[in-house]
Design a protein around this motif. Structure first.
Motif, PDB file in Angstrom:
ATOM      1  N   SER A  21       0.834  -1.200   0.000  1.00 20.88           N
ATOM      2  CA  SER A  21       0.000   0.000   0.000  1.00 20.88           C
ATOM      3  C   SER A  21       0.869   1.251   0.000  1.00 20.88           C
ATOM      4  O   SER A  21       1.920   1.306   0.652  1.00 20.88           O
ATOM      5  CB  SER A  21      -0.913   0.008   1.234  1.00 20.88           C
ATOM      6  N   SER A  22       0.427   2.244  -0.728  1.00 22.96           N
ATOM      7  CA  SER A  22       1.128   3.521  -0.750  1.00 22.96           C
ATOM      8  C   SER A  22       0.812   4.313   0.515  1.00 22.96           C
ATOM      9  O   SER A  22      -0.043   3.931   1.323  1.00 22.96           O
ATOM     10  CB  SER A  22       0.721   4.324  -1.987  1.00 22.96           C
ATOM     11  N   GLY A  23       1.528   5.433   0.684  1.00 22.74           N
ATOM     12  CA  GLY A  23       1.282   6.270   1.854  1.00 22.74           C
ATOM     13  C   GLY A  23      -0.131   6.833   1.877  1.00 22.74           C
ATOM     14  O   GLY A  23      -0.751   6.931   2.925  1.00 22.74           O
ATOM     15  N   TRP A  24      -0.658   7.189   0.684  1.00 25.64           N
ATOM     16  CA  TRP A  24      -2.016   7.712   0.620  1.00 25.64           C
ATOM     17  C   TRP A  24      -3.043   6.659   0.998  1.00 25.64           C
ATOM     18  O   TRP A  24      -3.991   6.940   1.730  1.00 25.64           O
ATOM     19  CB  TRP A  24      -2.287   8.247  -0.773  1.00 25.64           C
ATOM     20  N   ARG A  25      -2.868   5.427   0.499  1.00 25.75           N
ATOM     21  CA  ARG A  25      -3.807   4.361   0.820  1.00 25.75           C
ATOM     22  C   ARG A  25      -3.733   4.011   2.298  1.00 25.75           C
ATOM     23  O   ARG A  25      -4.753   3.698   2.914  1.00 25.75           O
ATOM     24  CB  ARG A  25      -3.533   3.125  -0.039  1.00 25.75           C
ATOM     25  N   ALA A  26      -2.536   4.046   2.873  1.00 26.23           N
ATOM     26  CA  ALA A  26      -2.405   3.786   4.309  1.00 26.23           C
ATOM     27  C   ALA A  26      -3.126   4.855   5.119  1.00 26.23           C
ATOM     28  O   ALA A  26      -3.782   4.566   6.127  1.00 26.23           O
ATOM     29  CB  ALA A  26      -0.933   3.715   4.691  1.00 26.23           C
ATOM     30  N   PHE A  27      -3.005   6.103   4.678  1.00 32.83           N
ATOM     31  CA  PHE A  27      -3.711   7.178   5.385  1.00 32.83           C
ATOM     32  C   PHE A  27      -5.221   7.008   5.258  1.00 32.83           C
ATOM     33  O   PHE A  27      -5.965   7.172   6.228  1.00 32.83           O
ATOM     34  CB  PHE A  27      -3.287   8.538   4.826  1.00 32.83           C
ATOM     35  N   TRP A  28      -5.682   6.661   4.046  1.00 30.59           N
ATOM     36  CA  TRP A  28      -7.113   6.574   3.791  1.00 30.59           C
ATOM     37  C   TRP A  28      -7.743   5.366   4.488  1.00 30.59           C
ATOM     38  O   TRP A  28      -8.888   5.434   4.931  1.00 30.59           O
ATOM     39  CB  TRP A  28      -7.350   6.511   2.289  1.00 30.59           C
ATOM     40  N   ASN A  29      -7.015   4.261   4.579  1.00 31.77           N
ATOM     41  CA  ASN A  29      -7.582   3.017   5.115  1.00 31.77           C
ATOM     42  C   ASN A  29      -7.244   2.762   6.578  1.00 31.77           C
ATOM     43  O   ASN A  29      -7.888   1.916   7.211  1.00 31.77           O
ATOM     44  CB  ASN A  29      -7.103   1.820   4.281  1.00 31.77           C
ATOM     45  N   ILE A  30      -6.232   3.448   7.101  1.00 27.82           N
ATOM     46  CA  ILE A  30      -5.827   3.211   8.498  1.00 27.82           C
ATOM     47  C   ILE A  30      -5.963   4.478   9.329  1.00 27.82           C
ATOM     48  O   ILE A  30      -6.699   4.514  10.323  1.00 27.82           O
ATOM     49  CB  ILE A  30      -4.374   2.677   8.562  1.00 27.82           C
ATOM     50  N   THR A  31      -5.235   5.528   8.928  1.00 26.03           N
ATOM     51  CA  THR A  31      -5.196   6.742   9.746  1.00 26.03           C
ATOM     52  C   THR A  31      -6.570   7.395   9.849  1.00 26.03           C
ATOM     53  O   THR A  31      -7.030   7.724  10.953  1.00 26.03           O
ATOM     54  CB  THR A  31      -4.184   7.738   9.159  1.00 26.03           C
ATOM     55  N   LEU A  32      -7.208   7.602   8.707  1.00 19.10           N
ATOM     56  CA  LEU A  32      -8.496   8.307   8.729  1.00 19.10           C
ATOM     57  C   LEU A  32      -9.570   7.545   9.498  1.00 19.10           C
ATOM     58  O   LEU A  32     -10.258   8.148  10.341  1.00 19.10           O
ATOM     59  CB  LEU A  32      -8.950   8.585   7.298  1.00 19.10           C
ATOM     60  N   PRO A  33      -9.765   6.239   9.297  1.00 16.91           N
ATOM     61  CA  PRO A  33     -10.780   5.546  10.111  1.00 16.91           C
ATOM     62  C   PRO A  33     -10.467   5.541  11.600  1.00 16.91           C
ATOM     63  O   PRO A  33     -11.371   5.677  12.430  1.00 16.91           O
ATOM     64  CB  PRO A  33     -10.777   4.121   9.538  1.00 16.91           C
ATOM     65  N   MET A  34      -9.171   5.390  11.946  1.00 18.50           N
ATOM     66  CA  MET A  34      -8.809   5.341  13.359  1.00 18.50           C
ATOM     67  C   MET A  34      -8.976   6.701  14.038  1.00 18.50           C
ATOM     68  O   MET A  34      -9.285   6.779  15.234  1.00 18.50           O
ATOM     69  CB  MET A  34      -7.367   4.856  13.508  1.00 18.50           C
ATOM     70  N   LEU A  35      -8.746   7.777  13.286  1.00 20.54           N
ATOM     71  CA  LEU A  35      -8.795   9.120  13.874  1.00 20.54           C
ATOM     72  C   LEU A  35     -10.046   9.889  13.471  1.00 20.54           C
ATOM     73  O   LEU A  35     -10.090  11.110  13.645  1.00 20.54           O
ATOM     74  CB  LEU A  35      -7.548   9.924  13.463  1.00 20.54           C
ATOM     75  N   ARG A  36     -11.055   9.210  12.944  1.00 16.49           N
ATOM     76  CA  ARG A  36     -12.261   9.914  12.499  1.00 16.49           C
ATOM     77  C   ARG A  36     -12.938  10.683  13.640  1.00 16.49           C
ATOM     78  O   ARG A  36     -13.340  11.843  13.445  1.00 16.49           O
ATOM     79  CB  ARG A  36     -13.245   8.933  11.876  1.00 16.49           C
ATOM     80  N   PRO A  37     -13.099  10.128  14.843  1.00 13.62           N
ATOM     81  CA  PRO A  37     -13.673  10.949  15.928  1.00 13.62           C
ATOM     82  C   PRO A  37     -12.848  12.183  16.249  1.00 13.62           C
ATOM     83  O   PRO A  37     -13.392  13.254  16.508  1.00 13.62           O
ATOM     84  CB  PRO A  37     -13.724   9.975  17.118  1.00 13.62           C
ATOM     85  N   LEU A  38     -11.518  12.038  16.209  1.00 15.97           N
ATOM     86  CA  LEU A  38     -10.650  13.185  16.482  1.00 15.97           C
ATOM     87  C   LEU A  38     -10.791  14.247  15.400  1.00 15.97           C
ATOM     88  O   LEU A  38     -10.921  15.447  15.691  1.00 15.97           O
ATOM     89  CB  LEU A  38      -9.200  12.727  16.585  1.00 15.97           C
ATOM     90  N   PHE A  39     -10.784  13.819  14.137  1.00 12.46           N
ATOM     91  CA  PHE A  39     -10.947  14.767  13.042  1.00 12.46           C
ATOM     92  C   PHE A  39     -12.308  15.464  13.120  1.00 12.46           C
ATOM     93  O   PHE A  39     -12.411  16.666  12.837  1.00 12.46           O
ATOM     94  CB  PHE A  39     -10.794  14.053  11.699  1.00 12.46           C
ATOM     95  N   SER A  40     -13.343  14.729  13.485  1.00 15.43           N
ATOM     96  CA  SER A  40     -14.678  15.335  13.589  1.00 15.43           C
ATOM     97  C   SER A  40     -14.706  16.409  14.664  1.00 15.43           C
ATOM     98  O   SER A  40     -15.259  17.504  14.459  1.00 15.43           O
ATOM     99  CB  SER A  40     -15.722  14.252  13.892  1.00 15.43           C
ATOM    100  N   LEU A  41     -14.100  16.118  15.810  1.00 16.13           N
ATOM    101  CA  LEU A  41     -14.075  17.099  16.900  1.00 16.13           C
ATOM    102  C   LEU A  41     -13.281  18.339  16.501  1.00 16.13           C
ATOM    103  O   LEU A  41     -13.732  19.475  16.710  1.00 16.13           O
ATOM    104  CB  LEU A  41     -13.480  16.459  18.147  1.00 16.13           C
ATOM    105  N   ILE A  42     -12.095  18.144  15.916  1.00 20.51           N
ATOM    106  CA  ILE A  42     -11.271  19.285  15.518  1.00 20.51           C
ATOM    107  C   ILE A  42     -11.977  20.109  14.455  1.00 20.51           C
ATOM    108  O   ILE A  42     -11.936  21.349  14.473  1.00 20.51           O
ATOM    109  CB  ILE A  42      -9.900  18.797  15.011  1.00 20.51           C
TER     110      ILE A  42
END
Length: 329
Positions: free
Chosen positions: A230-251
């Motif tokens: 997986s590329s860095g973008w796919r890792a961000f889209w499939n791992i980072t974003l789902p794991m940090l979705r509550p944090l991103f929503s709050l910010i």
């Protein structure tokens, strides 16, 4: 020797009532949390709820300077006159459009820059990441008045650093006439500086928050994604974003609320109330309520009610998302 036989109560017989002391103890335990939060609730009601109630009441009255005196007349009730004038005023809709567009750009730029810087900090060594984070937090902790004054000095005509640098660059690259160019007269250049100030002050908070969130994600997930190609973008889209979705929503919600209420930066940069093309809602509230001739507290309160409803709508949408995601019970 006789044996005593215990007879079990019938299934349809009611259970014995608990002792009165036990009932009182349970009642105290049930009411204890409410008693503990009562002082905080009363303080919030006095500090927040009562001013909001006053603001809504003022918006339905002709409240002006002459009503401030203790012996002054009672404000007249005018129903929805302020709201009717406001919603039928093309200037208000233009200011509302500017507010929405500028807020969207500020929030989007802040989230993108803050997320990218947070990912960069996560990849740096710990000592370097800490040093950069501390330096960024100095910008975040800078008072809004001080930051706005610095940026106003940078973009001043004739002697501003930005104009001087642009004037010395080749004309084929940036054009000419930058020595006397005034950045604070037209909406586009002024809003560009305003967005720059807000993003410069806001992205450190997003970066540090994203960095803290990235620290909580197991490194094995990224290693597995790297093994799978997986590329860095796919890792961000499939791992980072789902794991940090509550944090991103709050910010995201916090940034929308903060950027909707931007006033100090625009007040310093615009430096007057003459050009109505550069008004935002917060600036319009102050102009109507305190700088108009005469000041109209009723109209200013009506505009403030509209902005408060916008903020409440954003907050309600965030709470709805959190409930759907199971973050709130």
């Amino acid at each position: 020797m006789a044996q005593t036989v215990e007879v079990a109560p019938a299934a349809d017989e009611p259970a014995p009532a608990p002792p009165r002391t036990q009932w009182r103890f349970r009642r105290r335990l049930t009411s204890a949390p409410y008693l503990l939060i009562a002082p905080a609730f009363i303080l919030l009601a006095v500090v927040l709820l009562w001013p909001i109630v006053q603001m809504v009441w003022y918006s339905f009255t002709t409240y002006t300077v002459r009503h401030l005196a203790p012996t002054g007349p009672t404000p007249e009730w005018n129903n929805f006159e302020h709201y009717i004038r406001l919603l039928s005023d093309p200037q208000f809709w233009g200011i509302l459009r500017n507010t929405v567009v500028v807020t969207v750009v500020m929030v989007g730029a802040t989230m993108i820059v803050g997320t990218l810087v947070g990912i960069l900090l996560h990849k740096l060594p710990n000592w370097l990441s800490t040093t950069v984070a501390v330096g960024m937090m100095l910008a975040w902790a800078t008072p809004a008045m001080s930051a706005s004054l610095v940026f106003r000095w940078l973009f001043l005509p004739e002697r501003g650093l930005v104009n001087v640098v642009l004037a010395r660059l080749p004309d084929w690259l940036v054009g000419s006439g930058w020595e006397n160019y005034n950045w604070f007269l037209e909406p586009l250049p002024l809003f560009t500086i305003l967005i720059t100030v807000i993003v410069w002050q806001s992205f450190p908070f997003v970066s540090v928050s994203v960095l803290a969130g990235l620290k909580s994600i197991p490194a094995e997930l990224y290693e597995a994604a790297r093994v799978d190609g997986s590329s860095g973008w796919r890792a961000f889209w499939n791992i980072t974003l789902p794991m940090l979705r509550p944090l991103f929503s709050l910010i995201l919600v916090l940034q929308i609320i903060w950027d909707l209420r931007v006033f100090t930066q625009l007040y310093v940069l615009a430096n007057s109330f003459q050009n109505k093309d550069v008004y935002l809602l917060s600036y319009y509230i102050y102009q109507q309520g305190f700088n108009a001739s005469p000041p109209n507290y009723g109209m200013g309160s009506a505009i403030a009610v509209v902005m408060t409803l916008m903020i409440l709508a954003v907050t309600a949408y965030y709470v709805r998302i959190m409930i759907r995601q199971g973050e709130t019970r």
